[in-house]
Design a protein around this motif. Structure first.
Motif, mmCIF file in Angstrom:
data_model
loop_
_atom_site.group_PDB
_atom_site.id
_atom_site.type_symbol
_atom_site.label_atom_id
_atom_site.label_comp_id
_atom_site.label_asym_id
_atom_site.label_seq_id
_atom_site.Cartn_x
_atom_site.Cartn_y
_atom_site.Cartn_z
ATOM 1 N N CYS A 96 0.754 -1.118 -0.053
ATOM 2 C CA CYS A 96 -0.212 -0.053 -0.018
ATOM 3 C C CYS A 96 0.882 1.369 0.223
ATOM 4 O O CYS A 96 0.556 2.240 0.753
ATOM 5 C CB CYS A 96 -1.068 0.016 1.332
ATOM 6 S SG CYS A 96 -2.289 -1.126 0.849
ATOM 7 N N GLY A 97 2.035 1.279 -0.718
ATOM 8 C CA GLY A 97 2.837 2.604 -0.815
ATOM 9 C C GLY A 97 4.187 2.205 -0.486
ATOM 10 O O GLY A 97 5.135 3.330 -1.121
ATOM 11 N N GLY A 98 4.591 1.421 0.325
ATOM 12 C CA GLY A 98 6.116 1.088 0.574
ATOM 13 C C GLY A 98 6.345 0.594 1.696
ATOM 14 O O GLY A 98 5.455 0.127 2.528
ATOM 15 N N ILE A 99 7.569 0.923 2.267
ATOM 16 C CA ILE A 99 7.976 0.621 3.553
ATOM 17 C C ILE A 99 7.334 1.439 4.479
ATOM 18 O O ILE A 99 7.419 2.811 4.552
ATOM 19 C CB ILE A 99 9.422 0.649 3.776
ATOM 20 C CG1 ILE A 99 10.415 -0.094 2.791
ATOM 21 C CG2 ILE A 99 9.804 0.239 5.164
ATOM 22 C CD1 ILE A 99 10.096 -1.645 2.767
ATOM 23 N N PRO A 100 6.500 1.043 5.524
ATOM 24 C CA PRO A 100 5.640 1.636 6.292
ATOM 25 C C PRO A 100 6.349 2.450 7.458
ATOM 26 O O PRO A 100 7.620 1.931 7.941
ATOM 27 C CB PRO A 100 4.696 0.949 7.106
ATOM 28 C CG PRO A 100 5.317 -0.509 6.829
ATOM 29 C CD PRO A 100 6.141 -0.547 5.792
ATOM 30 N N PHE A 101 5.728 3.620 7.752
ATOM 31 C CA PHE A 101 6.475 4.501 8.951
ATOM 32 C C PHE A 101 5.897 3.994 10.255
ATOM 33 O O PHE A 101 5.020 3.358 10.513
ATOM 34 C CB PHE A 101 6.072 5.848 8.779
ATOM 35 C CG PHE A 101 6.569 6.710 7.754
ATOM 36 C CD1 PHE A 101 7.193 6.091 6.453
ATOM 37 C CD2 PHE A 101 6.525 8.064 7.512
ATOM 38 C CE1 PHE A 101 7.903 6.771 5.708
ATOM 39 C CE2 PHE A 101 6.775 8.729 6.437
ATOM 40 C CZ PHE A 101 7.489 8.148 5.332
ATOM 41 N N GLY A 102 6.746 4.052 11.261
ATOM 42 C CA GLY A 102 6.304 3.842 12.694
ATOM 43 C C GLY A 102 6.470 2.345 13.023
ATOM 44 O O GLY A 102 6.256 1.878 14.134
ATOM 45 N N VAL A 103 6.945 1.297 12.181
ATOM 46 C CA VAL A 103 6.988 -0.017 12.479
ATOM 47 C C VAL A 103 8.355 -0.572 11.929
ATOM 48 O O VAL A 103 8.942 0.060 11.222
ATOM 49 C CB VAL A 103 6.021 -0.803 11.925
ATOM 50 C CG1 VAL A 103 4.563 -0.273 12.444
ATOM 51 C CG2 VAL A 103 5.927 -0.650 10.292
ATOM 52 N N LEU A 104 8.807 -1.792 12.342
ATOM 53 C CA LEU A 104 9.858 -2.637 11.763
ATOM 54 C C LEU A 104 9.569 -3.322 10.686
ATOM 55 O O LEU A 104 8.692 -4.196 10.798
ATOM 56 C CB LEU A 104 10.486 -3.452 13.214
ATOM 57 C CG LEU A 104 10.748 -2.733 14.373
ATOM 58 C CD1 LEU A 104 11.200 -3.780 15.448
ATOM 59 C CD2 LEU A 104 11.661 -1.441 14.485
ATOM 60 N N THR A 105 10.477 -3.331 9.735
ATOM 61 C CA THR A 105 10.327 -3.897 8.440
ATOM 62 C C THR A 105 11.799 -4.878 8.338
ATOM 63 O O THR A 105 12.834 -4.277 8.564
ATOM 64 C CB THR A 105 10.291 -3.181 7.317
ATOM 65 O OG1 THR A 105 9.055 -2.455 7.481
ATOM 66 C CG2 THR A 105 10.413 -4.030 6.015
ATOM 67 N N ALA A 242 10.893 3.539 16.454
ATOM 68 C CA ALA A 242 10.152 3.732 15.146
ATOM 69 C C ALA A 242 8.511 4.369 15.598
ATOM 70 O O ALA A 242 8.250 5.309 14.765
ATOM 71 C CB ALA A 242 9.691 2.161 14.771
ATOM 72 N N GLU A 243 8.138 4.021 16.709
ATOM 73 C CA GLU A 243 6.749 4.489 17.016
ATOM 74 C C GLU A 243 6.994 6.055 17.457
ATOM 75 O O GLU A 243 6.151 6.922 17.099
ATOM 76 C CB GLU A 243 6.060 3.563 18.127
ATOM 77 C CG GLU A 243 5.845 2.279 17.675
ATOM 78 C CD GLU A 243 5.554 1.457 18.721
ATOM 79 O OE1 GLU A 243 5.469 1.806 20.243
ATOM 80 O OE2 GLU A 243 5.167 0.235 18.827
ATOM 81 N N PHE A 244 8.003 6.297 18.084
ATOM 82 C CA PHE A 244 8.235 7.720 18.547
ATOM 83 C C PHE A 244 8.474 8.614 17.422
ATOM 84 O O PHE A 244 7.982 9.681 17.559
ATOM 85 C CB PHE A 244 9.494 7.827 19.769
ATOM 86 C CG PHE A 244 9.960 9.009 19.718
ATOM 87 C CD1 PHE A 244 9.529 10.058 20.556
ATOM 88 C CD2 PHE A 244 11.311 9.409 19.283
ATOM 89 C CE1 PHE A 244 9.983 11.291 20.947
ATOM 90 C CE2 PHE A 244 11.940 10.586 19.594
ATOM 91 C CZ PHE A 244 11.292 11.641 20.070
#
Length: 394
Positions: A96-105, A242-244
């Motif tokens: 849904c757009g790429g590597i998401p913000f705020g989480v671990l990939t 990541a969340e912060f």
């Protein structure tokens, strides 16, 4: 909602005052008692207690939601959260757009499969100007194994974005936005994490890469229990970063062979040891992520890079928004490139197994590779922590 105050729930003032006088302050306090206990505590009749408790339950009970509403909320949240596009069309569509913000990939795969190549490309994408689809920020790249190569970074940039990198001084400017850290121990790594937390705010950092987490942990802890304990604090801190900061955090993980005696966590991972002995060729591809099941639960997205039948694949093995998909890819002068944007849906054990078939090496010296294959199969069947050799040899 359980901590909502009784006197703010719209109860009749008389009954609300009785609750407060008996030190029943919140909805949780009230719902922790039976109606008969409340009748005794409040010294009121059953009808009043039943009416009051029905009202409290109605106020604090979460409303029912349809599957459609939950889907719309997730899509909206994903859009607002933001993504770092990988420029791999099929993968970006699946995420849904790429590597998401705020989480671990997490990127998992054997040595030489392309994990660092993937990370180098992501570093460039995060540092690109927003007008070119980048995040226009800095990148912190924790290079545990000293695999980062500035020359390769510039090569990928020139071949992927010639309109930017061929301008005078732009290659140096883009490379200057990527900060490299090389801790040599877990204690140094912990110190780096504290420094990073400050840098995230002060230096406009838009991407954090750790390549590789497994090398750091496995280098200091061989025992599984000790390893998990050491890993626990670090992964919790990285998740909080990541969340912060609401930025994408990408980590790489190595692989290891799974011994025949090792217990499987899930039923679909079970495999008969007798089958392995009778037909060892079925076992040469049975690799697993090195950091274990607890680490796997900590990551939101898991991308597995593997090779089978001489072809490399990126598998989207874990995602809350996509079915498991596999995309064939190759590595070129411009980095990782998908050969097909239409992912192949995966089912069953192939989702979690990691393949690195020995056959991809036989193009060199068939007689030598045949002997190596036999030795490796022997080691694997005995439970050795054998890791497949680099793919780039072929």
């Amino acid at each position: 909602m359980a901590n909502k105050l009784i006197n703010q729930m719209g109860l009749p003032k008389s009954i609300a005052n009785i609750f407060t006088a008996r030190n029943i302050i919140t909805a949780k306090d009230a719902l922790s008692h039976t109606e008969f206990e409340l009748m005794e505590l409040l010294d009121v009749g059953k009808e009043e207690v039943t009416s009051a408790m029905a009202h409290v339950s109605e106020v604090v009970c979460p409303p029912c939601q349809t599957a459609l509403l939950l889907l719309e909320q997730r899509v909206r949240n994903e859009t607002l959260a933001g993504h770092l596009p990988t420029r791999l069309k099929g993968l970006d569509e699946a995420l849904c757009g790429g590597i998401p913000f705020g989480v671990l990939t997490e990127l998992v795969g054997p040595a030489g499969i392309g994990k660092t190549q993937f990370c180098l490309k992501l570093s460039l994408l995060a540092s690109l100007p927003a007008s070119c689809g980048g995040l226009d920020g800095r990148v912190i790249y924790i290079d545990i194994e000293s695999k980062f190569r500035s020359k390769r970074l510039i090569e990928i940039g020139i071949n992927s974005f010639p309109e930017i990198f061929l301008k005078k001084g732009m290659a140096q400017e883009m490379a200057g936005r990527i900060m490299i850290l090389r801790p040599t121990s877990l204690s140094e790594f912990a110190e780096s994490l504290y420094q990073i937390k400050v840098s995230l705010l002060q230096k406009q950092v838009k991407l954090l890469i750790i390549d590789s987490m497994a090398a750091l942990v496995l280098g200091e802890h061989e025992c599984g229990t000790t390893r998990q304990q050491a890993l626990g604090w670090h992964v919790s801190f990285i998740k909080s970063l990541a969340e912060f900061s609401r930025i994408p955090v990408v980590l790489t993980n190595q692989v290891r062979s799974q011994s025949g005696d090792e217990s499987r966590i899930y039923s679909f991972q079970a495999q008969s040891r007798s089958i392995i002995k009778d037909n060892p060729a079925t076992y040469d591809s049975h690799l697993v992520a090195a950091l274990g099941i607890n680490w796997a639960h900590a990551v939101t997205i898991r991308l597995v890079l593997e090779a089978r039948s001489g072809q490399r694949f990126i598998k989207l093995a874990k995602s809350p928004i996509s079915p498991p998909l596999a995309f064939p890819f190759k590595i070129t002068s411009s980095g990782v490139v998908l050969l097909d944007d239409d992912g192949i849906e995966m089912k069953g054990p192939e989702i979690n197994t990691i393949q690195c078939q020995v056959e991809v090496f036989t193009c060199l010296f068939p007689s030598v590779m045949k002997n190596m294959r036999a030795e490796m199969l022997c080691l694997i069947s005995k439970g050795s922590n054998y890791t497949s050799p680099p793919l780039f040899l072929c």
